[in-house]
Scaffold this active site. Structure first.
Site, mmCIF file in Angstrom:
data_model
loop_
_atom_site.group_PDB
_atom_site.id
_atom_site.type_symbol
_atom_site.label_atom_id
_atom_site.label_comp_id
_atom_site.label_asym_id
_atom_site.label_seq_id
_atom_site.Cartn_x
_atom_site.Cartn_y
_atom_site.Cartn_z
ATOM 1 N N CYS A 70 -6.351 -5.269 -3.756
ATOM 2 C CA CYS A 70 -7.504 -6.118 -3.406
ATOM 3 C C CYS A 70 -7.054 -7.455 -2.832
ATOM 4 O O CYS A 70 -6.504 -8.291 -3.550
ATOM 5 C CB CYS A 70 -8.354 -6.324 -4.662
ATOM 6 S SG CYS A 70 -9.722 -7.459 -4.437
ATOM 7 N N ASP A 124 7.693 2.254 -9.113
ATOM 8 C CA ASP A 124 8.843 1.632 -8.431
ATOM 9 C C ASP A 124 9.907 1.060 -9.379
ATOM 10 O O ASP A 124 11.044 0.878 -8.977
ATOM 11 C CB ASP A 124 8.359 0.509 -7.496
ATOM 12 C CG ASP A 124 7.458 1.044 -6.400
ATOM 13 O OD1 ASP A 124 7.544 2.246 -6.099
ATOM 14 O OD2 ASP A 124 6.657 0.254 -5.846
ATOM 15 N N MET A 166 10.001 7.512 -2.787
ATOM 16 C CA MET A 166 9.286 6.226 -2.834
ATOM 17 C C MET A 166 10.119 5.168 -3.561
ATOM 18 O O MET A 166 11.241 5.431 -3.980
ATOM 19 C CB MET A 166 7.946 6.407 -3.523
ATOM 20 C CG MET A 166 6.876 6.956 -2.614
ATOM 21 S SD MET A 166 5.275 6.960 -3.446
ATOM 22 C CE MET A 166 4.212 7.312 -2.049
ATOM 23 N N GLN A 248 5.089 12.166 -6.085
ATOM 24 C CA GLN A 248 5.809 11.362 -7.077
ATOM 25 C C GLN A 248 4.862 10.467 -7.869
ATOM 26 O O GLN A 248 5.158 10.072 -8.982
ATOM 27 C CB GLN A 248 6.830 10.438 -6.385
ATOM 28 C CG GLN A 248 7.967 11.164 -5.749
ATOM 29 C CD GLN A 248 8.582 10.332 -4.632
ATOM 30 O OE1 GLN A 248 9.567 9.654 -4.829
ATOM 31 N NE2 GLN A 248 7.986 10.376 -3.456
HETATM 32 O O1 F6P Z 1 4.017 0.807 -5.420
HETATM 33 C C1 F6P Z 1 3.936 2.169 -5.542
HETATM 34 C C2 F6P Z 1 4.074 2.847 -4.213
HETATM 35 O O2 F6P Z 1 3.870 4.226 -4.411
HETATM 36 C C3 F6P Z 1 5.383 2.594 -3.479
HETATM 37 O O3 F6P Z 1 6.433 3.377 -3.975
HETATM 38 C C4 F6P Z 1 4.975 2.926 -2.074
HETATM 39 O O4 F6P Z 1 5.791 2.235 -1.144
HETATM 40 C C5 F6P Z 1 3.565 2.423 -2.001
HETATM 41 O O5 F6P Z 1 3.084 2.395 -3.330
HETATM 42 C C6 F6P Z 1 2.627 3.255 -1.179
HETATM 43 O O6 F6P Z 1 1.429 2.571 -1.122
HETATM 44 P P1 F6P Z 1 0.080 3.167 -0.577
HETATM 45 O O7 F6P Z 1 -0.516 4.008 -1.650
HETATM 46 O O8 F6P Z 1 -0.746 1.960 -0.296
HETATM 47 O O9 F6P Z 1 0.404 3.978 0.631
#
Ligand code: F6P
Length: 296
Positions: A70, A124, A166, A248
């Site tokens: 947000c 992460d 990720m 993941q």
């Molecule tokens: O922060 C968690 C995460 O899954 C990261 O590993 C990845 O870079 C990002 O979120 C992906 O974000 P979004 O869901 O906004 O594509």
């Protein structure tokens, strides 16, 4: 007493396990979830949580109370709206689950007088205050499972393969996946990547008898599809790249994450009993502890 709860940013396996346990432990209080994280706080989008709502959800990935990133909350006006809705709902304590960005928001609320408890939850594992975040272990297990499946098909065709995992800017998922799958090469921000070295490592592995060398790479480093073409051109061996992606994040929480979620929920409940607020829960050497949220 009214207790607010929200999940913000990328969801993490184990969030539902935490919510479920926390609701059961605090069922004498009114638990109000702000849906879609800070967005729900800004929009006053709430839902009352009870045992029925959370039943049969602790083993599921995702967040039953929804999440979002947000940007409005980060503005002065958004923060004012959020603070007002905390008053409107007579929230005495706000439980916040999320990662790095979410922690910044939690600090802001804490500075503005809200009693906050932050629960580190992101696949992460990129929060320095804790050795382990909720969701990380599940994400690694999901990545390992995916790499092993990909390996079976690659092995049948003696192909080289690249798996991107990720982690945003943190190499923990990549590193643990690399070790757990006994892969050939690892590329992260720490590995001083250079194409020549990669090729010579792959050649050496093939010479030693490896039929289908594998490369694990953290996301946001390089274009894996371009790299696959370059390796194929250089070695004249079919090479494929694959982004493991959201499996993941959306996977079921691992046993380790379910137990961690339970420990966090019990610890957060104890903090409430002791009236200890503005804390971030941390997990260090097998022990859950609480650190001052403004210092983490
Ligand atoms: O922060 C968690 C995460 O899954 C990261 O590993 C990845 O870079 C990002 O979120 C992906 O974000 P979004 O869901 O906004 O594509």
């Amino acid at each position: 007493m009214n207790i607010g709860i929200l999940t913000s940013g990328g969801d993490a396996p184990g969030m539902n396990a935490f919510i479920s346990k926390f609701v059961c432990l605090n069922n004498k209080d009114k638990i109000i979830a702000f849906k879609f994280g800070y967005q729900g706080l800004v929009d006053n989008n709430t839902i009352k949580l009870d045992k029925t709502f959370v039943s049969n959800s602790s083993h599921l990935g995702g967040s039953v109370i929804k999440s979002s990133r947000c940007s409005e909350f980060m503005t002065k006006k958004g923060l004012e709206k959020a603070l007002n809705n905390i008053k409107v709902n007579k929230i005495s304590i706000l439980i916040i689950l999320g990662g790095e960005g979410t922690l910044k928001g939690a600090k802001e609320l804490s500075k503005n007088g809200v009693n906050v408890i932050f629960v580190p939850s992101t696949i992460d594992n990129d929060l320095s205050c804790t050795q382990r975040t909720l969701g990380f272990d599940s994400a690694v297990n999901a990545a390992v499972d995916a790499v092993e499946k990909i390996k079976q098909t690659m092995l049948s065709l003696n192909r080289i393969f690249i798996c991107e995992v990720m982690g945003r800017h943190c190499s923990d998922i990549a590193t643990d996946t690399f070790f757990a799958t006994d892969s050939t090469c690892l590329i992260t921000e720490k590995s001083n990547y250079n194409f020549k070295n990669l090729i010579s490592n792959l050649k050496e592995a093939i010479e030693k008898g490896e039929e289908s060398p594998s490369i694990i790479i953290r996301e946001n480093i390089l274009d894996i599809f371009k790299l696959a073409k370059e390796i194929q051109n250089e070695l004249d061996i079919e090479t494929r790249a694959c982004r493991i992606g959201y499996v993941q994040r959306g996977c079921q929480p691992s046993v380790i994450d379910r137990i961690l979620a339970r420990k966090f929920a019990i610890f957060a409940t104890d903090l409430i009993v002791q009236k200890q607020f503005n804390k971030a829960l941390c997990y260090t050497n097998g022990i859950v502890e609480a650190k001052n949220i403004l210092e983490v």
